[in-house]
Design a protein around this motif. Structure first.
Motif, PDB file in Angstrom:
ATOM      1  N   MET A 152       0.732  -1.070  -0.034  1.00 43.83           N
ATOM      2  CA  MET A 152      -0.189   0.197  -0.112  1.00 43.83           C
ATOM      3  C   MET A 152       0.943   1.308   0.020  1.00 43.83           C
ATOM      4  SD  MET A 152      -3.184  -1.145   0.477  1.00 43.83           S
ATOM      5  CE  MET A 152      -4.215   0.060   1.560  1.00 43.83           C
ATOM      6  N   ILE A 153       0.416   2.157  -0.742  1.00 44.31           N
ATOM      7  CA  ILE A 153       1.149   3.513  -0.720  1.00 44.31           C
ATOM      8  C   ILE A 153      -0.069   4.544  -0.530  1.00 44.31           C
ATOM      9  CG2 ILE A 153       2.386   5.409  -1.816  1.00 44.31           C
ATOM     10  CD1 ILE A 153       3.831   3.041  -3.515  1.00 44.31           C
ATOM     11  N   ASN A 154       0.024   5.173   0.409  1.00 46.70           N
ATOM     12  CA  ASN A 154      -0.848   6.219   0.884  1.00 46.70           C
ATOM     13  C   ASN A 154      -2.238   5.707   0.787  1.00 46.70           C
ATOM     14  OD1 ASN A 154       1.259   8.113   0.962  1.00 46.70           O
ATOM     15  ND2 ASN A 154       1.008   8.917  -0.801  1.00 46.70           N
ATOM     16  N   ASN A 155      -2.542   4.709   1.415  1.00 51.42           N
ATOM     17  CA  ASN A 155      -3.658   3.830   1.640  1.00 51.42           C
ATOM     18  C   ASN A 155      -4.394   3.448   0.085  1.00 51.42           C
ATOM     19  OD1 ASN A 155      -3.604   4.750   4.291  1.00 51.42           O
ATOM     20  ND2 ASN A 155      -4.447   6.752   3.754  1.00 51.42           N
ATOM     21  N   GLU A 176       0.905  -3.067  -6.864  1.00 49.80           N
ATOM     22  CA  GLU A 176       1.993  -4.085  -6.704  1.00 49.80           C
ATOM     23  C   GLU A 176       3.115  -3.932  -7.865  1.00 49.80           C
ATOM     24  OE1 GLU A 176      -1.218  -6.928  -7.954  1.00 49.80           O
ATOM     25  OE2 GLU A 176      -0.459  -6.926  -9.960  1.00 49.80           O
ATOM     26  N   ALA A 177       4.126  -4.580  -7.595  1.00 48.15           N
ATOM     27  CA  ALA A 177       5.530  -4.369  -8.241  1.00 48.15           C
ATOM     28  C   ALA A 177       6.279  -5.812  -8.300  1.00 48.15           C
ATOM     29  CB  ALA A 177       6.056  -3.257  -7.833  1.00 48.15           C
ATOM     30  N   THR A 214      14.913   5.940   3.944  1.00 44.62           N
ATOM     31  CA  THR A 214      15.001   6.280   2.424  1.00 44.62           C
ATOM     32  C   THR A 214      14.172   5.315   1.510  1.00 44.62           C
ATOM     33  OG1 THR A 214      17.080   5.168   2.472  1.00 44.62           O
ATOM     34  CG2 THR A 214      17.178   7.494   2.673  1.00 44.62           C
ATOM     35  N   SER A 215      13.467   5.875   0.617  1.00 48.71           N
ATOM     36  CA  SER A 215      12.695   4.991  -0.444  1.00 48.71           C
ATOM     37  C   SER A 215      13.479   4.191  -1.313  1.00 48.71           C
ATOM     38  CB  SER A 215      11.388   5.512  -0.734  1.00 48.71           C
ATOM     39  OG  SER A 215      11.960   6.879  -1.678  1.00 48.71           O
ATOM     40  N   CYS A 216      14.690   5.135  -1.559  1.00 49.21           N
ATOM     41  CA  CYS A 216      15.528   4.512  -2.851  1.00 49.21           C
ATOM     42  C   CYS A 216      16.270   3.288  -2.351  1.00 49.21           C
ATOM     43  CB  CYS A 216      16.590   5.617  -3.312  1.00 49.21           C
ATOM     44  SG  CYS A 216      17.782   6.174  -1.982  1.00 49.21           S
ATOM     45  N   THR A 217      16.380   2.939  -1.030  1.00 48.45           N
ATOM     46  CA  THR A 217      17.039   1.752  -0.770  1.00 48.45           C
ATOM     47  C   THR A 217      15.970   0.735  -0.203  1.00 48.45           C
ATOM     48  OG1 THR A 217      17.484   2.911   1.401  1.00 48.45           O
ATOM     49  CG2 THR A 217      19.094   3.036  -0.212  1.00 48.45           C
ATOM     50  N   LEU A 218      14.811   1.009  -0.060  1.00 47.71           N
ATOM     51  CA  LEU A 218      13.789   0.162   0.282  1.00 47.71           C
ATOM     52  C   LEU A 218      13.223  -0.714  -0.739  1.00 47.71           C
ATOM     53  CD1 LEU A 218      12.288  -0.710   3.236  1.00 47.71           C
ATOM     54  CD2 LEU A 218      10.662   1.197   2.411  1.00 47.71           C
ATOM     55  N   PRO A 219      13.370  -1.948  -0.646  1.00 49.70           N
ATOM     56  CA  PRO A 219      12.562  -2.958  -1.444  1.00 49.70           C
ATOM     57  C   PRO A 219      11.160  -2.982  -1.313  1.00 49.70           C
ATOM     58  CG  PRO A 219      14.361  -4.203  -0.075  1.00 49.70           C
ATOM     59  CD  PRO A 219      14.197  -2.842   0.136  1.00 49.70           C
ATOM     60  N   VAL A 220      10.316  -3.114  -2.041  1.00 45.92           N
ATOM     61  CA  VAL A 220       9.074  -3.251  -1.836  1.00 45.92           C
ATOM     62  C   VAL A 220       8.924  -4.834  -1.321  1.00 45.92           C
ATOM     63  CG1 VAL A 220       8.107  -1.863  -3.858  1.00 45.92           C
ATOM     64  CG2 VAL A 220       8.473  -4.200  -4.204  1.00 45.92           C
ATOM     65  N   SER A 221       8.008  -5.133  -0.601  1.00 51.29           N
ATOM     66  CA  SER A 221       7.512  -6.418   0.107  1.00 51.29           C
ATOM     67  C   SER A 221       6.094  -6.695   0.259  1.00 51.29           C
ATOM     68  CB  SER A 221       8.678  -6.586   1.279  1.00 51.29           C
ATOM     69  OG  SER A 221       8.124  -5.508   2.187  1.00 51.29           O
ATOM     70  N   GLU A 222       5.793  -7.887   0.681  1.00 53.22           N
ATOM     71  CA  GLU A 222       4.381  -8.215   0.627  1.00 53.22           C
ATOM     72  C   GLU A 222       3.805  -7.597   1.845  1.00 53.22           C
ATOM     73  OE1 GLU A 222       2.753 -10.095  -1.831  1.00 53.22           O
ATOM     74  OE2 GLU A 222       0.917  -9.736  -0.842  1.00 53.22           O
ATOM     75  N   VAL A 238       8.898   2.780  -7.788  1.00 56.09           N
ATOM     76  CA  VAL A 238       7.553   2.651  -7.871  1.00 56.09           C
ATOM     77  C   VAL A 238       6.892   4.169  -7.713  1.00 56.09           C
ATOM     78  CG1 VAL A 238       5.370   1.674  -6.656  1.00 56.09           C
ATOM     79  CG2 VAL A 238       7.230   0.253  -6.849  1.00 56.09           C
ATOM     80  N   LEU A 239       7.146   4.778  -6.740  1.00 48.07           N
ATOM     81  CA  LEU A 239       6.809   6.172  -6.357  1.00 48.07           C
ATOM     82  C   LEU A 239       6.844   7.100  -7.746  1.00 48.07           C
ATOM     83  CD1 LEU A 239       8.049   7.066  -2.776  1.00 48.07           C
ATOM     84  CD2 LEU A 239       5.794   6.438  -3.429  1.00 48.07           C
ATOM     85  N   ILE A 240       8.045   6.973  -8.320  1.00 47.25           N
ATOM     86  CA  ILE A 240       7.990   7.769  -9.494  1.00 47.25           C
ATOM     87  C   ILE A 240       7.289   7.335 -10.545  1.00 47.25           C
ATOM     88  CG2 ILE A 240       9.885   8.232 -11.172  1.00 47.25           C
ATOM     89  CD1 ILE A 240      12.080   8.217  -9.014  1.00 47.25           C
ATOM     90  N   GLN A 241       7.321   5.948 -10.981  1.00 45.40           N
ATOM     91  CA  GLN A 241       6.556   5.223 -11.978  1.00 45.40           C
ATOM     92  C   GLN A 241       4.938   5.694 -11.877  1.00 45.40           C
ATOM     93  OE1 GLN A 241       7.490   1.228 -11.743  1.00 45.40           O
ATOM     94  NE2 GLN A 241       9.648   1.549 -12.444  1.00 45.40           N
TER      95      GLN A 241
END
Ligand code: SF4
Ligand code: FES
Length: 258
Positions: A5-8, A12-13, A62-70, A22-25
């Motif tokens: 979830m991002i901002n509620n 998926e990625a 930092t979001s640039c070093t944070l991988p997405v996860s379930e 993901v934020l940029i895309q």
């Protein structure tokens, strides 16, 4: 694919993707300085901070070093995130008061003054925010390594070895291309390119045999050619535009097999 979830809102990625990408895309506004899609993540500028909720806890990272996860939950606009972002932007305004690009970025996120400087923001010329993108593009992509961090503390700068004219710089200009602060000056005059910021390292420009325009430094072309041994000999003396024209012409004139 992982779901998060991002901002509620649900997203998926692919596994391994970073939150910042993901934020940029997805067009979610987030400031950043030391990220570039062609380079590895570095986590230097801290501007891409987000709030993360995972495993029953929450924190800012930092979001640039944070991988997405379930099941990950991300918030980009909590009062804490906005506060950290604004303080960082104030610091960058003080660090690079001569950079219009940094002033524009800060303004976009609501910061026009800095508490960390007592001089007029336009008055001092420093433009570098020490994000390191130029250093990394020079070593990671070009495999040259002509510049690096030098000095310590408030005297830290990006520089050539011994603060002198560089013997390894190939004058490709990739450093200026990726710089988010417009802090690197390059001047092309007649048949020479002067890397003003790198102690006026001066390189000869190469003329295109077709258009007669100067298109790159001789040293830069030789460097690229040494990395691409299969490049046809006749292509090496052509500017990118002339090369495209030649490829198109060869394609049109090539006899077709029925
Ligand atoms: S010169 Fe530009 S790219 Fe290099 S560290 Fe400074 S701000 Fe970053
Ligand atoms: S872009 Fe993430 S720390 Fe700089």
């Amino acid at each position: 694919m992982v779901k998060f979830m991002i901002n509620n809102k649900k997203y998926e990625a692919d596994e391994g993707e970073t939150v910042l990408r993901v934020l940029i895309q997805e067009g979610i506004d987030i400031p950043y300085l030391c990220y570039h899609e062609a380079l590895s993540s570095y986590g230097a500028c801290r501007l891409c901070m987000v709030e993360v909720i995972a495993g029953g806890g929450k924190g800012i990272t930092t979001s640039c070093t944070l991988p997405v996860s379930e099941g990950l939950e991300i918030q980009t606009e909590t009062p804490e995130v906005v506060q950290v972002r604004k303080v960082l932007l104030e610091m960058y305004l003080a660090e690079a008061p001569g950079s219009k690009k940094i002033q524009e970025l800060a303004k976009k996120f609501g910061v026009v003054h800095s508490r960390f400087t007592d001089f007029d923001i336009e008055a001092k010329g420093d433009r570098c925010v020490l994000c390191g993108l130029c250093v990394r593009v020079c070593s990671e992509i070009l495999d040259v390594g002509a510049i690096n961090y030098a000095g310590r503390g408030t005297n830290t700068s990006i520089n050539t070895p011994w603060y002198e004219i560089s013997s390894s710089c190939i004058g490709c200009g990739a450093c200026a291309y990726v710089c988010p602060a417009d802090a690197i000056d390059i001047i092309d005059k007649d048949d020479e390119r002067v890397m003003e910021t790198w102690h006026r390292t001066t390189l000869k420009l190469k003329e295109c045999v077709d258009s007669k325009q100067y298109f790159a430094t001789e040293k830069g072309v030789n460097h690229v050619c040494s990395k691409c041994p299969d490049l046809p000999e006749e292509m090496k003396d052509l500017s990118p535009d002339s090369r495209m024209r030649k490829i198109a012409a060869d394609f049109v004139l090539k006899p077709r097999r029925e």
